[in-house]
Design a protein around this motif. Structure first.
Motif, PDB file in Angstrom:
ATOM      1  N   ILE A 245      49.131  39.992  42.300  1.00 40.47           N
ATOM      2  CA  ILE A 245      50.053  39.535  43.341  1.00 40.47           C
ATOM      3  C   ILE A 245      49.366  38.537  44.272  1.00 40.47           C
ATOM      4  N   MET A 246      48.156  38.865  44.727  1.00 39.09           N
ATOM      5  CA  MET A 246      47.466  37.971  45.660  1.00 39.09           C
ATOM      6  C   MET A 246      47.079  36.660  44.990  1.00 39.09           C
ATOM      7  N   ARG A 247      46.847  36.707  43.682  1.00 41.28           N
ATOM      8  CA  ARG A 247      46.461  35.490  42.948  1.00 41.28           C
ATOM      9  C   ARG A 247      47.615  34.485  42.874  1.00 41.28           C
ATOM     10  N   ARG A 248      48.841  34.938  43.075  1.00 36.88           N
ATOM     11  CA  ARG A 248      49.974  34.011  43.106  1.00 36.88           C
ATOM     12  C   ARG A 248      49.860  33.033  44.269  1.00 36.88           C
ATOM     13  N   TYR A 249      49.133  33.423  45.319  1.00 35.98           N
ATOM     14  CA  TYR A 249      49.114  32.654  46.557  1.00 35.98           C
ATOM     15  C   TYR A 249      47.731  32.134  46.938  1.00 35.98           C
ATOM     16  N   LEU A 250      46.679  32.709  46.356  1.00 37.73           N
ATOM     17  CA  LEU A 250      45.321  32.375  46.760  1.00 37.73           C
ATOM     18  C   LEU A 250      44.493  31.937  45.564  1.00 37.73           C
ATOM     19  N   THR A 251      43.427  31.190  45.851  1.00 34.56           N
ATOM     20  CA  THR A 251      42.498  30.820  44.797  1.00 34.56           C
ATOM     21  C   THR A 251      41.721  32.047  44.329  1.00 34.56           C
ATOM     22  N   GLU A 252      41.139  31.936  43.150  1.00 36.55           N
ATOM     23  CA  GLU A 252      40.361  33.052  42.605  1.00 36.55           C
ATOM     24  C   GLU A 252      39.218  33.459  43.537  1.00 36.55           C
ATOM     25  N   PRO A 253      38.437  32.498  44.103  1.00 35.39           N
ATOM     26  CA  PRO A 253      37.364  32.905  45.026  1.00 35.39           C
ATOM     27  C   PRO A 253      37.879  33.651  46.253  1.00 35.39           C
ATOM     28  N   SER A 254      39.031  33.229  46.795  1.00 34.10           N
ATOM     29  CA  SER A 254      39.582  33.903  47.967  1.00 34.10           C
ATOM     30  C   SER A 254      40.020  35.318  47.627  1.00 34.10           C
ATOM     31  N   VAL A 255      40.614  35.499  46.450  1.00 33.26           N
ATOM     32  CA  VAL A 255      41.018  36.845  46.036  1.00 33.26           C
ATOM     33  C   VAL A 255      39.782  37.712  45.784  1.00 33.26           C
ATOM     34  N   ASP A 256      38.756  37.111  45.168  1.00 29.53           N
ATOM     35  CA  ASP A 256      37.522  37.862  44.946  1.00 29.53           C
ATOM     36  C   ASP A 256      36.967  38.380  46.253  1.00 29.53           C
ATOM     37  N   GLN A 257      36.971  37.547  47.285  1.00 31.83           N
ATOM     38  CA  GLN A 257      36.441  37.952  48.591  1.00 31.83           C
ATOM     39  C   GLN A 257      37.318  39.027  49.216  1.00 31.83           C
ATOM     40  N   ALA A 258      38.646  38.857  49.120  1.00 34.27           N
ATOM     41  CA  ALA A 258      39.548  39.821  49.739  1.00 34.27           C
ATOM     42  C   ALA A 258      39.469  41.198  49.098  1.00 34.27           C
ATOM     43  N   LEU A 259      39.203  41.235  47.791  1.00 34.12           N
ATOM     44  CA  LEU A 259      39.202  42.506  47.061  1.00 34.12           C
ATOM     45  C   LEU A 259      37.788  42.920  46.627  1.00 34.12           C
ATOM     46  N   LYS A 260      36.795  42.331  47.266  1.00 36.72           N
ATOM     47  CA  LYS A 260      35.416  42.628  46.892  1.00 36.72           C
ATOM     48  C   LYS A 260      35.056  44.070  47.144  1.00 36.72           C
ATOM     49  N   LEU A 261      35.492  44.611  48.268  1.00 37.34           N
ATOM     50  CA  LEU A 261      35.201  45.989  48.620  1.00 37.34           C
ATOM     51  C   LEU A 261      36.286  46.909  48.072  1.00 37.34           C
TER      52      LEU A 261
END
Length: 264
Positions: A245-261
């Motif tokens: 869902i988040m990848r629909r709106y954000l770049t892969e690096p941004s999603v990686d950072q948001a879901l890192k933890l």
């Protein structure tokens, strides 16, 4: 006998339908959003997509959705006129009236107007005409909130109506700097072709990564009900739905950072 059996079945179905859903014991949901980058804007974003998926999974229908100023959202949740909100940072005060269901993490960075040639926070603070933009009601890390309080005492804070207004002020030079989340300012800068108008810095390298939560009003949900929402979010994290869902709106690096933890 068949008539009696049919009556018994009808009675059972009526009883089952009237039994409150443990995930939404107060009935269909009222959702209050606020404008926050690609999380929510004009009815679209990853926040409504995530909430609609949670609503489907937990069988909790949404009866109404609306967007309001950030402080109004919090007040509606506090008094029980809204059931659920999104993209909310955990604070002790908010925990008094909200259940917090964490769904991603983020960290503030500092946006500088392109004409500001400094490379450290100390150098930035020495600028005689420093003006720092912020949206009223937003919370940051403890160190960052303390920093903003100190600037407010020096009358160096400029209040923006919302994030769109905030980023416009930084790009135009109305303010010198502001905090911002990459998941918010990155797509905004791209969509406004304004990436060259600002520079991005990590002037608070030791500040903690903050948890962002879907929040449920304690006036409308029990602790047990709220736990079901957090558990379902963890399932969405593990099965990849949250990322998709988040990848629909954000770049892969941004999603990686948001879901890192992890959410566990």
């Amino acid at each position: 006998m068949k008539l009696l059996a049919g009556c018994a079945l009808s009675l059972w179905l009526a009883t089952a339908q009237s039994t409150p859903n443990p995930a939404c014991p107060s009935g269909p949901l009222t959702v209050a959003y606020y404008n926050f980058g690609v999380a929510y804007h004009l009815g679209k974003g990853y926040d409504p997509d995530i909430l609609h998926e949670l609503s489907r999974r937990l069988n909790c229908p949404i009866q109404s959705e609306g967007d309001y100023p950030r402080l109004r959202v919090l007040k509606l949740l506090e008094i029980g006129q809204a059931d659920i909100g999104t993209s909310t940072t955990v604070t002790p005060e908010r925990q008094r009236y909200l259940w917090m269901a964490v769904y991603h993490h983020s960290k503030n960075l500092v946006l500088l107007h392109r004409g500001v040639n400094v490379s450290t926070l100390d150098a930035l603070l020495k600028l005689p005409d420093l003006r720092w933009g912020m949206v009223r009601g937003y919370r940051h890390s403890p160190a960052e909130d303390k920093f903003l309080d100190e600037l407010a005492q020096q009358h160096k804070i400029v209040i923006a109506a919302n994030e769109d207004d905030l980023y416009k002020m930084v790009c135009s030079g109305v303010v010198t700097a502001s905090f911002g989340h990459p998941i918010s300012f990155d797509p905004w800068l791209q969509s406004h072709q304004a990436a060259q108008q600002v520079t991005v810095h990590d002037f608070f390298p030791d500040s903690e990564i903050t948890a962002s939560s879907i929040v449920l009003s304690k006036a409308r949900f029990s602790q047990q009900a709220a736990a079901l929402w957090q558990d379902e979010l963890r399932k969405m994290y593990r099965d990849g739905t949250l990322r998709a869902i988040m990848r629909r709106y954000l770049t892969e690096p941004s999603v990686d950072q948001a879901l890192k933890l992890p959410l566990d």
